[in-house]
Write a protein that holds these residues in place. Structure first.
Motif, PDB file in Angstrom:
ATOM      1  N   ASN A  90      72.582  -5.117  69.390  1.00 30.11           N
ATOM      2  CA  ASN A  90      72.246  -5.768  68.091  1.00 30.11           C
ATOM      3  C   ASN A  90      73.186  -4.841  66.966  1.00 30.11           C
ATOM      4  N   ILE A  91      73.150  -3.590  67.363  1.00 30.77           N
ATOM      5  CA  ILE A  91      73.876  -2.612  66.608  1.00 30.77           C
ATOM      6  C   ILE A  91      75.121  -3.050  66.164  1.00 30.77           C
ATOM      7  N   GLY A  92      75.877  -3.655  67.144  1.00 28.30           N
ATOM      8  CA  GLY A  92      77.456  -4.351  66.964  1.00 28.30           C
ATOM      9  C   GLY A  92      77.324  -5.591  66.242  1.00 28.30           C
ATOM     10  N   ALA A  93      76.379  -6.236  66.539  1.00 24.93           N
ATOM     11  CA  ALA A  93      76.346  -7.753  65.944  1.00 24.93           C
ATOM     12  C   ALA A  93      75.698  -7.864  64.692  1.00 24.93           C
ATOM     13  N   HIS A  94      74.920  -7.002  64.059  1.00 23.96           N
ATOM     14  CA  HIS A  94      74.237  -7.225  62.859  1.00 23.96           C
ATOM     15  C   HIS A  94      74.153  -6.162  62.198  1.00 23.96           C
ATOM     16  N   MET A  95      74.676  -6.295  60.557  1.00 19.35           N
ATOM     17  CA  MET A  95      74.624  -5.115  59.711  1.00 19.35           C
ATOM     18  C   MET A  95      73.314  -4.542  59.619  1.00 19.35           C
ATOM     19  N   GLU A  96      72.747  -3.218  59.271  1.00 13.51           N
ATOM     20  CA  GLU A  96      71.644  -2.789  58.970  1.00 13.51           C
ATOM     21  C   GLU A  96      71.200  -3.002  57.593  1.00 13.51           C
ATOM     22  N   LYS A  97      70.077  -3.501  57.379  1.00  9.66           N
ATOM     23  CA  LYS A  97      69.391  -3.514  56.207  1.00  9.66           C
ATOM     24  C   LYS A  97      70.018  -2.889  54.778  1.00  9.66           C
ATOM     25  N   ASP A  98      70.280  -1.479  55.279  1.00  9.59           N
ATOM     26  CA  ASP A  98      70.925  -0.762  54.396  1.00  9.59           C
ATOM     27  C   ASP A  98      72.291  -0.666  54.564  1.00  9.59           C
ATOM     28  N   ILE A  99      72.996  -1.184  53.650  1.00  7.96           N
ATOM     29  CA  ILE A  99      74.677  -1.325  54.231  1.00  7.96           C
ATOM     30  C   ILE A  99      75.058  -0.034  54.171  1.00  7.96           C
ATOM     31  N   ASN A 100      74.496   0.952  53.665  1.00  4.25           N
ATOM     32  CA  ASN A 100      75.090   2.390  53.825  1.00  4.25           C
ATOM     33  C   ASN A 100      74.670   3.165  54.971  1.00  4.25           C
ATOM     34  N   LEU A 101      73.859   2.518  55.664  1.00  6.57           N
ATOM     35  CA  LEU A 101      73.365   3.435  56.968  1.00  6.57           C
ATOM     36  C   LEU A 101      74.390   2.738  58.106  1.00  6.57           C
ATOM     37  N   ILE A 102      75.279   3.720  58.561  1.00  8.30           N
ATOM     38  CA  ILE A 102      75.987   3.211  59.764  1.00  8.30           C
ATOM     39  C   ILE A 102      75.620   4.080  60.898  1.00  8.30           C
ATOM     40  N   VAL A 103      75.178   3.201  62.119  1.00  4.53           N
ATOM     41  CA  VAL A 103      74.881   3.742  63.245  1.00  4.53           C
ATOM     42  C   VAL A 103      76.168   3.465  64.204  1.00  4.53           C
ATOM     43  N   ASP A 104      76.636   4.591  64.784  1.00  8.30           N
ATOM     44  CA  ASP A 104      77.684   4.323  65.662  1.00  8.30           C
ATOM     45  C   ASP A 104      77.504   4.345  67.017  1.00  8.30           C
ATOM     46  N   ILE A 105      78.089   3.867  67.803  1.00  3.81           N
ATOM     47  CA  ILE A 105      78.087   3.629  69.345  1.00  3.81           C
ATOM     48  C   ILE A 105      79.110   4.543  70.043  1.00  3.81           C
ATOM     49  N   GLU A 106      79.058   5.416  70.708  1.00  2.00           N
ATOM     50  CA  GLU A 106      80.149   6.393  71.094  1.00  2.00           C
ATOM     51  C   GLU A 106      80.596   5.671  72.361  1.00  2.00           C
ATOM     52  N   SER A 166      86.868  -0.187  70.050  1.00  2.00           N
ATOM     53  CA  SER A 166      85.955  -0.392  69.402  1.00  2.00           C
ATOM     54  C   SER A 166      84.403  -0.291  70.363  1.00  2.00           C
ATOM     55  N   PRO A 167      84.097   0.994  70.354  1.00  2.00           N
ATOM     56  CA  PRO A 167      82.787   0.808  71.489  1.00  2.00           C
ATOM     57  C   PRO A 167      81.720  -0.093  70.778  1.00  2.00           C
ATOM     58  N   LYS A 168      81.528  -0.219  69.571  1.00  2.00           N
ATOM     59  CA  LYS A 168      80.432  -1.153  68.949  1.00  2.00           C
ATOM     60  C   LYS A 168      80.662  -2.607  69.267  1.00  2.00           C
ATOM     61  N   ALA A 169      81.812  -2.905  69.197  1.00  2.00           N
ATOM     62  CA  ALA A 169      82.207  -4.410  69.750  1.00  2.00           C
ATOM     63  C   ALA A 169      82.138  -4.292  71.261  1.00  2.00           C
ATOM     64  N   SER A 170      82.516  -3.453  71.803  1.00  2.00           N
ATOM     65  CA  SER A 170      82.241  -3.455  73.407  1.00  2.00           C
ATOM     66  C   SER A 170      80.917  -3.774  73.884  1.00  2.00           C
ATOM     67  N   ALA A 171      80.046  -3.106  73.155  1.00  2.00           N
ATOM     68  CA  ALA A 171      78.655  -3.079  73.413  1.00  2.00           C
ATOM     69  C   ALA A 171      77.814  -4.427  72.971  1.00  2.00           C
ATOM     70  N   THR A 172      78.714  -5.233  72.119  1.00  2.00           N
ATOM     71  CA  THR A 172      78.255  -6.590  71.555  1.00  2.00           C
ATOM     72  C   THR A 172      78.579  -7.508  72.673  1.00  2.00           C
ATOM     73  N   LEU A 173      79.809  -7.234  73.177  1.00  2.00           N
ATOM     74  CA  LEU A 173      80.304  -8.034  74.475  1.00  2.00           C
ATOM     75  C   LEU A 173      79.414  -7.838  75.664  1.00  2.00           C
ATOM     76  N   SER A 174      79.105  -6.750  75.811  1.00  2.00           N
ATOM     77  CA  SER A 174      78.046  -6.427  77.008  1.00  2.00           C
ATOM     78  C   SER A 174      76.823  -7.022  76.841  1.00  2.00           C
ATOM     79  N   ARG A 175      76.460  -7.047  75.712  1.00  2.00           N
ATOM     80  CA  ARG A 175      74.948  -7.983  75.490  1.00  2.00           C
ATOM     81  C   ARG A 175      75.454  -9.360  75.732  1.00  2.00           C
ATOM     82  N   ARG A 176      76.365  -9.890  75.122  1.00  2.00           N
ATOM     83  CA  ARG A 176      76.610 -11.360  75.436  1.00  2.00           C
ATOM     84  C   ARG A 176      76.856 -11.597  77.022  1.00  2.00           C
TER      85      ARG A 176
END
Length: 223
Positions: A160-176, A106-116
């Motif tokens: 923040n991309i991994g920690a928070h949902m976008e205002k538009d829940i249909n918008l998916i911003v992935d982290i590679e 999960s690259p998105k979760a990994s990025a969130t942990l790097s932020r923390r």
């Protein structure tokens, strides 16, 4: 000549036929030919490293066949997280190791942990604690180089991309995976610059002061 850093002892080895072997297993073969332009659908690259220093094996599996392109696994060890000394707080080391362990899962979760992890480092190293990471990064703006500050703010926003949902829940911003990997590399760089270099400097200064004190004692004996 390229090098590979052993995740077990941190020694950097030259990549040669003595330290690296690559095999190509698949559903149909134990070792497909590397000369084949079209590997079978299930073909994997299995890469083995043996460290000449500690003799440990590092093993990766990477999908090269059409249907297994999503395979990219560190088999041994489970992650390539470096082992850091105990003078770096355990919470920081744990977040860093977990960010490394889930990098491909999960690259998105990994990025969130790097932020923390970054937030923990700022609070500990600079002794700053604000209500959020945005304020904490701003509080050290005059304590670090401008380009480093901009990078830290970038880590905050990517995390923040991994920690928070976008205002538009249909918008998916992935982290590679390679993007999350760069965040981990930054954490490693900061651990080196902030903690390890400070520790090494303190040890060197203490050694020199000790030498000076010993020499002054010797001088007093001759007076």
């Amino acid at each position: 000549m390229s090098g590979f850093q052993c995740p077990f002892c941190s020694a950097v080895m030259a990549v040669t036929s003595d330290t690296r072997r690559i095999y190509r297993p698949s559903f149909f073969s134990s070792n497909e030919s590397f000369n084949s332009d079209k590997p079978s659908d299930s073909c994997l690259n299995m890469t083995f490293y043996q460290c000449p220093n500690c003799k440990e094996y590092t093993i990766f599996a990477t999908g090269v066949g059409r249907t297994v392109k999503d395979v990219e696994i560190a088999i041994r060890p489970k992650s390539l997280a470096r082992k850091y000394p105990d003078y770096i707080p355990l919470a920081i080391r744990s977040d860093y190791e977990e960010a490394s362990a889930i990098l491909h899962l999960s690259p998105k979760a990994s990025a969130t942990l790097s932020r923390r992890c970054l937030q923990g480092m700022i609070r500990d190293f600079f002794q700053i604690s604000k209500s959020n990471l945005f304020e904490e990064i701003n509080a050290i703006k005059d304590k670090i180089p401008a380009d480093q500050w901009a990078v830290l703010d970038g880590v905050r926003r990517i995390g923040n991309i991994g920690a928070h949902m976008e205002k538009d829940i249909n918008l998916i911003v992935d982290i590679e995976p390679d993007e999350a990997q760069k965040l981990i590399k930054l954490i490693e760089l900061l651990l080196q610059q902030w903690y390890i270099e400070r520790h090494n400097q303190q040890e060197l200064f203490a050694d020199i002061i000790g030498i000076d004190q010993a020499k002054q004692q010797e001088r007093k004996k001759t007076e």
